[in-house]
Motif scaffolding. Sequence first.
Motif, PDB file in Angstrom:
ATOM      1  N   LEU A 153       0.831  -1.208   0.000  1.00 49.30           N
ATOM      2  CA  LEU A 153       0.000   0.000   0.000  1.00 49.30           C
ATOM      3  C   LEU A 153       0.865   1.257   0.000  1.00 49.30           C
ATOM      4  O   LEU A 153       0.535   2.249  -0.661  1.00 49.30           O
ATOM      5  N   ALA A 154       1.986   1.221   0.732  1.00 49.33           N
ATOM      6  CA  ALA A 154       2.907   2.358   0.736  1.00 49.33           C
ATOM      7  C   ALA A 154       3.435   2.622  -0.667  1.00 49.33           C
ATOM      8  O   ALA A 154       3.484   3.768  -1.132  1.00 49.33           O
ATOM      9  N   ALA A 155       3.823   1.556  -1.369  1.00 45.52           N
ATOM     10  CA  ALA A 155       4.324   1.696  -2.733  1.00 45.52           C
ATOM     11  C   ALA A 155       3.227   2.197  -3.670  1.00 45.52           C
ATOM     12  O   ALA A 155       3.470   3.053  -4.535  1.00 45.52           O
ATOM     13  N   LEU A 156       2.019   1.671  -3.509  1.00 46.56           N
ATOM     14  CA  LEU A 156       0.905   2.075  -4.360  1.00 46.56           C
ATOM     15  C   LEU A 156       0.607   3.568  -4.204  1.00 46.56           C
ATOM     16  O   LEU A 156       0.474   4.302  -5.196  1.00 46.56           O
ATOM     17  N   LEU A 157       0.527   4.037  -2.959  1.00 49.81           N
ATOM     18  CA  LEU A 157       0.207   5.446  -2.710  1.00 49.81           C
ATOM     19  C   LEU A 157       1.300   6.362  -3.236  1.00 49.81           C
ATOM     20  O   LEU A 157       1.017   7.397  -3.851  1.00 49.81           O
ATOM     21  N   PHE A 158       2.566   5.999  -3.008  1.00 50.24           N
ATOM     22  CA  PHE A 158       3.655   6.834  -3.497  1.00 50.24           C
ATOM     23  C   PHE A 158       3.700   6.817  -5.029  1.00 50.24           C
ATOM     24  O   PHE A 158       3.923   7.843  -5.671  1.00 50.24           O
ATOM     25  N   GLY A 159       3.487   5.639  -5.619  1.00 51.97           N
ATOM     26  CA  GLY A 159       3.486   5.553  -7.070  1.00 51.97           C
ATOM     27  C   GLY A 159       2.390   6.394  -7.703  1.00 51.97           C
ATOM     28  O   GLY A 159       2.594   7.031  -8.736  1.00 51.97           O
ATOM     29  N   LEU A 160       1.216   6.423  -7.078  1.00 48.81           N
ATOM     30  CA  LEU A 160       0.101   7.200  -7.607  1.00 48.81           C
ATOM     31  C   LEU A 160       0.334   8.699  -7.513  1.00 48.81           C
ATOM     32  O   LEU A 160      -0.280   9.476  -8.264  1.00 48.81           O
ATOM     33  N   SER A 161       1.208   9.137  -6.604  1.00 50.75           N
ATOM     34  CA  SER A 161       1.390  10.570  -6.389  1.00 50.75           C
ATOM     35  C   SER A 161       1.922  11.285  -7.627  1.00 50.75           C
ATOM     36  O   SER A 161       1.579  12.445  -7.878  1.00 50.75           O
ATOM     37  N   THR A 162       2.754  10.624  -8.440  1.00 54.80           N
ATOM     38  CA  THR A 162       3.334  11.291  -9.609  1.00 54.80           C
ATOM     39  C   THR A 162       2.292  11.602 -10.683  1.00 54.80           C
ATOM     40  O   THR A 162       2.188  12.752 -11.126  1.00 54.80           O
ATOM     41  N   PRO A 163       1.500  10.628 -11.150  1.00 59.95           N
ATOM     42  CA  PRO A 163       0.481  10.998 -12.148  1.00 59.95           C
ATOM     43  C   PRO A 163      -0.572  11.962 -11.615  1.00 59.95           C
ATOM     44  O   PRO A 163      -1.056  12.824 -12.367  1.00 59.95           O
ATOM     45  N   PHE A 164      -0.919  11.873 -10.336  1.00 62.40           N
ATOM     46  CA  PHE A 164      -1.887  12.817  -9.782  1.00 62.40           C
ATOM     47  C   PHE A 164      -1.284  14.224  -9.698  1.00 62.40           C
ATOM     48  O   PHE A 164      -1.973  15.223  -9.960  1.00 62.40           O
ATOM     49  N   ALA A 165       0.005  14.320  -9.335  1.00 60.16           N
ATOM     50  CA  ALA A 165       0.661  15.620  -9.321  1.00 60.16           C
ATOM     51  C   ALA A 165       0.723  16.211 -10.723  1.00 60.16           C
ATOM     52  O   ALA A 165       0.590  17.424 -10.918  1.00 60.16           O
ATOM     53  N   LYS A 166       0.938  15.357 -11.714  1.00 59.98           N
ATOM     54  CA  LYS A 166       0.953  15.813 -13.108  1.00 59.98           C
ATOM     55  C   LYS A 166      -0.367  16.481 -13.469  1.00 59.98           C
ATOM     56  O   LYS A 166      -0.387  17.538 -14.133  1.00 59.98           O
ATOM     57  N   ARG A 167      -1.474  15.895 -13.056  1.00 55.25           N
ATOM     58  CA  ARG A 167      -2.789  16.494 -13.346  1.00 55.25           C
ATOM     59  C   ARG A 167      -2.949  17.833 -12.632  1.00 55.25           C
ATOM     60  O   ARG A 167      -3.488  18.791 -13.207  1.00 55.25           O
ATOM     61  N   LEU A 168      -2.463  17.929 -11.401  1.00 52.16           N
ATOM     62  CA  LEU A 168      -2.605  19.172 -10.644  1.00 52.16           C
ATOM     63  C   LEU A 168      -1.764  20.301 -11.210  1.00 52.16           C
ATOM     64  O   LEU A 168      -2.066  21.484 -11.008  1.00 52.16           O
ATOM     65  N   LEU A 169      -0.672  19.958 -11.928  1.00 48.42           N
ATOM     66  CA  LEU A 169       0.188  20.998 -12.493  1.00 48.42           C
ATOM     67  C   LEU A 169      -0.536  21.839 -13.546  1.00 48.42           C
ATOM     68  O   LEU A 169      -0.072  22.921 -13.892  1.00 48.42           O
ATOM     69  N   GLY A 170      -1.652  21.356 -14.040  1.00 46.00           N
ATOM     70  CA  GLY A 170      -2.438  22.163 -14.965  1.00 46.00           C
ATOM     71  C   GLY A 170      -3.161  23.308 -14.276  1.00 46.00           C
ATOM     72  O   GLY A 170      -3.612  24.246 -14.936  1.00 46.00           O
ATOM     73  N   GLU A 171      -3.268  23.246 -12.935  1.00 45.05           N
ATOM     74  CA  GLU A 171      -4.011  24.259 -12.192  1.00 45.05           C
ATOM     75  C   GLU A 171      -3.164  24.985 -11.148  1.00 45.05           C
ATOM     76  O   GLU A 171      -3.551  26.071 -10.700  1.00 45.05           O
ATOM     77  N   VAL A 172      -2.031  24.417 -10.754  1.00 45.64           N
ATOM     78  CA  VAL A 172      -1.222  24.995  -9.673  1.00 45.64           C
ATOM     79  C   VAL A 172       0.219  25.145 -10.158  1.00 45.64           C
ATOM     80  O   VAL A 172       0.768  24.218 -10.772  1.00 45.64           O
ATOM     81  N   GLU A 173       0.831  26.309  -9.886  1.00 42.38           N
ATOM     82  CA  GLU A 173       2.229  26.526 -10.234  1.00 42.38           C
ATOM     83  C   GLU A 173       3.121  25.526  -9.497  1.00 42.38           C
ATOM     84  O   GLU A 173       2.835  25.164  -8.345  1.00 42.38           O
ATOM     85  N   PRO A 174       4.225  25.071 -10.134  1.00 43.14           N
ATOM     86  CA  PRO A 174       5.066  24.036  -9.513  1.00 43.14           C
ATOM     87  C   PRO A 174       5.573  24.394  -8.115  1.00 43.14           C
ATOM     88  O   PRO A 174       5.537  23.541  -7.222  1.00 43.14           O
ATOM     89  N   LEU A 175       6.047  25.617  -7.910  1.00 42.94           N
ATOM     90  CA  LEU A 175       6.584  25.988  -6.596  1.00 42.94           C
ATOM     91  C   LEU A 175       5.489  25.935  -5.534  1.00 42.94           C
ATOM     92  O   LEU A 175       5.705  25.427  -4.427  1.00 42.94           O
TER      93      LEU A 175
END
Length: 350
Positions: free
Chosen positions: A9-31
């Motif tokens: 579950l730890a690996a699954l949650l951490f792995g999912l964070s990258t594609p979800f962060a990619k989606r958020l970058l369309g709405e939030v500045e990287p910094l």
Amino acid sequence: MNPALAALLAALLFGLSTPFAKRLLGEVEPLLLAGVLYLGSGLGLWAWRLASRRLSTGESERRPGFTRDELPWLIGAIAVGGVLAPVLLLYGLRATPAATASLLLNLEGVFTALLAAAFFGEHLGRRIALGLACIVAGGVLLSYTPGTPFRISPGALGVAGACLAWALDNNLTRRIATADAVRLAAIKGLAAGTVNTVLALIVGAALPAPPAVLGGLVVGALGYGASLALFVLALRGLGAARTSGYFSTAPFVGAAVAVAWLDEPAGVRFLLAGSFMALGVWLHLSERHAHLHHHEPLVHDHAHRHDDGHHEHAHDFPWDGRTPHAHPHRHEPITHSHPHYPDAHHRHRH
């Protein structure tokens, strides 16, 4: 919870964070997103820590804090691992497919091993070296972009820079590794998240819509905070080597989700690079290192078990028999041979 399930579950949650962060970058500045993610991680971990303390009491649950001598290492780890690394990752991720960025995160292990060998005298055997070479080969395949400076994608350079910063963070954190891991990560998350959020607002980052902010906090709390909490639970039941083996699936989980959910392409080069990296991770995790070595007398305080061959001491206080537990204890000098890793008790020269 079953330790193996916690590690997965730890690996699954951490792995999912990258594609979800990619989606958020369309709405939030990287910094700003870097700040929000780490604030979510810090808040989530602190809540988990408080809940754990309410549910369990007693000496066996005590964890050592930080000494004054350890504060510089903590500050350095926060600066490079909490402030710099996520910013580099998100700027790189903005220009890189999430699947590619997920696989490139395997470079963190390469940089960590190389820095540990170069500056801390850790052993780097032939099997480990071959595994690291395979991961680097996969990274080169993923990053190669004709027509760019050095023929390396700028986005990939950003992700690789984040991995280098996290590797430095790992080697700084090893100096305070006997402290409470969850408390350490919560402090890093809150401190680094606050710094990046304030910096983003100072330089004029636009405030995103509340749902985007909430999404960032949730991704940080789950992908970084809950992931670490589950990782710590797995460590207690499986040990470092097996837990790392389960957790090494995280970059591949992120890549698979990005391909399936974000419709990112997975061509021949991507699959070949992933195969090289998978081989490298397997070579790294399947190494068995054993030789005759000597332990000098040592007094320290950290969470430990009594079935690992290094903590067969008596107690001068009432003990309920539960492990892991933490208290100041002394290691007598001993010479023996057994499979081991460069943990707090095996940082010897070869």
